[in-house]
Design a protein around this motif. Structure first.
Motif, short mmCIF file in Angstrom:
data_model
loop_
_atom_site.label_atom_id
_atom_site.label_comp_id
_atom_site.label_asym_id
_atom_site.label_seq_id
_atom_site.Cartn_x
_atom_site.Cartn_y
_atom_site.Cartn_z
N GLY A 122 0.61 -1.05 -0.02
CA GLY A 122 -0.09 0.01 0.09
C GLY A 122 0.79 1.24 0.10
O GLY A 122 0.09 2.35 -0.21
N VAL A 123 2.25 1.20 0.00
CA VAL A 123 2.75 2.46 0.23
C VAL A 123 3.10 3.07 -1.33
O VAL A 123 3.46 2.13 -2.19
CB VAL A 123 4.22 2.32 0.96
CG1 VAL A 123 5.08 1.40 0.32
CG2 VAL A 123 4.82 3.48 1.36
N THR A 124 3.38 4.11 -1.35
CA THR A 124 3.41 4.89 -2.67
C THR A 124 4.30 5.91 -2.25
O THR A 124 4.35 6.71 -1.46
CB THR A 124 2.33 5.28 -3.52
OG1 THR A 124 1.56 6.27 -2.73
CG2 THR A 124 1.50 4.33 -3.71
N PRO A 125 5.32 6.26 -3.39
CA PRO A 125 5.62 5.51 -4.49
C PRO A 125 6.45 4.35 -4.20
O PRO A 125 7.25 4.21 -3.17
CB PRO A 125 6.35 6.24 -5.52
CG PRO A 125 7.26 7.58 -4.63
CD PRO A 125 6.27 7.42 -3.36
N VAL A 126 6.26 3.27 -5.03
CA VAL A 126 7.03 1.92 -4.84
C VAL A 126 8.55 2.41 -5.33
O VAL A 126 8.92 3.09 -6.50
CB VAL A 126 6.57 0.80 -5.61
CG1 VAL A 126 7.45 -0.20 -5.50
CG2 VAL A 126 5.15 0.42 -5.12
N LEU A 127 9.28 2.23 -4.34
CA LEU A 127 10.90 2.58 -4.77
C LEU A 127 11.59 1.36 -5.38
O LEU A 127 11.56 0.04 -4.99
CB LEU A 127 11.66 2.71 -3.36
CG LEU A 127 11.11 3.94 -2.46
CD1 LEU A 127 11.71 4.08 -1.14
CD2 LEU A 127 11.29 5.35 -3.41
N ASP A 180 11.16 -9.38 -6.18
CA ASP A 180 10.07 -8.34 -6.39
C ASP A 180 10.38 -7.10 -5.75
O ASP A 180 11.21 -7.05 -4.45
CB ASP A 180 8.64 -8.92 -6.23
CG ASP A 180 8.26 -10.10 -7.29
OD1 ASP A 180 8.90 -10.00 -8.25
OD2 ASP A 180 7.45 -10.61 -6.78
N LEU A 181 9.98 -5.98 -6.21
CA LEU A 181 10.09 -4.61 -5.34
C LEU A 181 9.61 -4.77 -4.05
O LEU A 181 9.83 -4.06 -3.00
CB LEU A 181 9.72 -3.80 -6.36
CG LEU A 181 10.43 -3.13 -7.52
CD1 LEU A 181 9.77 -1.90 -8.30
CD2 LEU A 181 11.81 -2.78 -6.97
N ASP A 182 8.33 -5.48 -3.79
CA ASP A 182 7.68 -5.73 -2.66
C ASP A 182 8.53 -6.56 -1.62
O ASP A 182 7.91 -6.68 -0.49
CB ASP A 182 6.30 -5.98 -2.79
CG ASP A 182 6.02 -7.29 -3.33
OD1 ASP A 182 6.94 -8.09 -3.70
OD2 ASP A 182 4.82 -7.76 -3.05
N ASP A 183 9.54 -7.04 -2.21
CA ASP A 183 10.30 -7.85 -1.38
C ASP A 183 11.93 -7.39 -1.19
O ASP A 183 12.87 -8.19 -0.95
CB ASP A 183 10.31 -9.44 -1.83
CG ASP A 183 10.58 -10.51 -0.95
OD1 ASP A 183 10.74 -10.14 0.46
OD2 ASP A 183 11.05 -11.57 -1.31
N LEU A 184 11.74 -6.08 -1.31
CA LEU A 184 13.24 -5.32 -1.16
C LEU A 184 13.25 -4.89 0.24
O LEU A 184 12.22 -4.18 0.76
CB LEU A 184 12.96 -4.03 -2.24
CG LEU A 184 14.48 -3.42 -2.45
CD1 LEU A 184 15.48 -4.36 -3.01
CD2 LEU A 184 14.21 -2.11 -3.42
N HIS A 185 14.42 -4.85 0.74
CA HIS A 185 14.64 -4.81 2.28
C HIS A 185 15.75 -3.79 2.46
O HIS A 185 16.94 -3.73 1.69
CB HIS A 185 14.86 -5.99 3.02
CG HIS A 185 13.74 -6.78 3.06
ND1 HIS A 185 13.57 -7.67 1.87
CD2 HIS A 185 12.66 -6.98 3.88
CE1 HIS A 185 12.41 -8.29 2.21
NE2 HIS A 185 11.97 -7.87 3.22
N MET A 186 15.86 -3.14 3.79
CA MET A 186 17.04 -2.37 4.10
C MET A 186 17.23 -2.74 5.43
O MET A 186 16.58 -2.84 6.53
CB MET A 186 16.57 -0.71 4.17
CG MET A 186 17.61 0.34 4.85
SD MET A 186 18.67 0.85 3.33
CE MET A 186 17.70 1.94 2.92
#
Length: 161
Positions: free
Chosen positions: A16-21, A105-111
């Protein structure tokens, strides 16, 4: 002297967060963070680049009151496009890591931020435990505020969309 090692990981693009980074945008954000740390981490008051040569940045950061130290001199190296190392004069070492989850996927990107604090003025025992608890909260905040700052910079154009 107390040594405190911590790590904290957050999803860069939760549902649900935008923009997707993208990874490219997050990397650009970390490059900016090297030179303008105060834009990313609320406990940093200022950041002065002393030298920027051959991909190695020598900088001085000043912390807001209440942190374990008032300032730090750091040598910063980026390892494109995966992580940035911050090494302080007292041996404290911090690493900011961008990583893919299993899906890629971008929704599986972590910091992830890893911290190896060297606190010569802190004693073992209760004082050390209190400092660790405080630094755990600060570590979590540092990761989350950095991601949010990058997102805002994409929106306002400081980082290319």
């Amino acid at each position: 002297m107390v040594n405190i090692s911590l790590a904290y990981t957050a999803k860069i693009n939760p549902s649900g967060v935008t923009p997707v980074l993208t990874k490219r945008q997050v990397w650009a954000g970390l490059q900016r963070k090297i030179r303008f740390a105060q834009e990313f981490v609320p406990v940093i008051e200022s950041c002065e680049v002393l030298e920027d040569k051959d991909g190695i940045v020598d900088r001085k950061v000043v912390f807001k009151p209440g942190m374990p130290k008032s300032e730090a001199r750091e040598i910063v190296r980026g390892y494109e496009d995966a992580w940035v190392d911050f090494e302080q004069e007292d041996g404290t070492h911090i690493r900011n890591i961008i990583s893919d989850g299993s899906s890629g996927d971008l929704d599986d990107l972590h910091m992830t931020y890893m911290f190896e604090f060297r606190l010569p003025h802190v004693q073992e025992g209760e004082q050390g435990q209190q400092q660790k608890e405080k630094l755990e909260k600060t570590s979590k905040m540092a990761v989350e505020s950095s991601i949010e700052a990058i997102r805002k910079m994409v929106v306002d154009g400081r980082i290319a969309a």
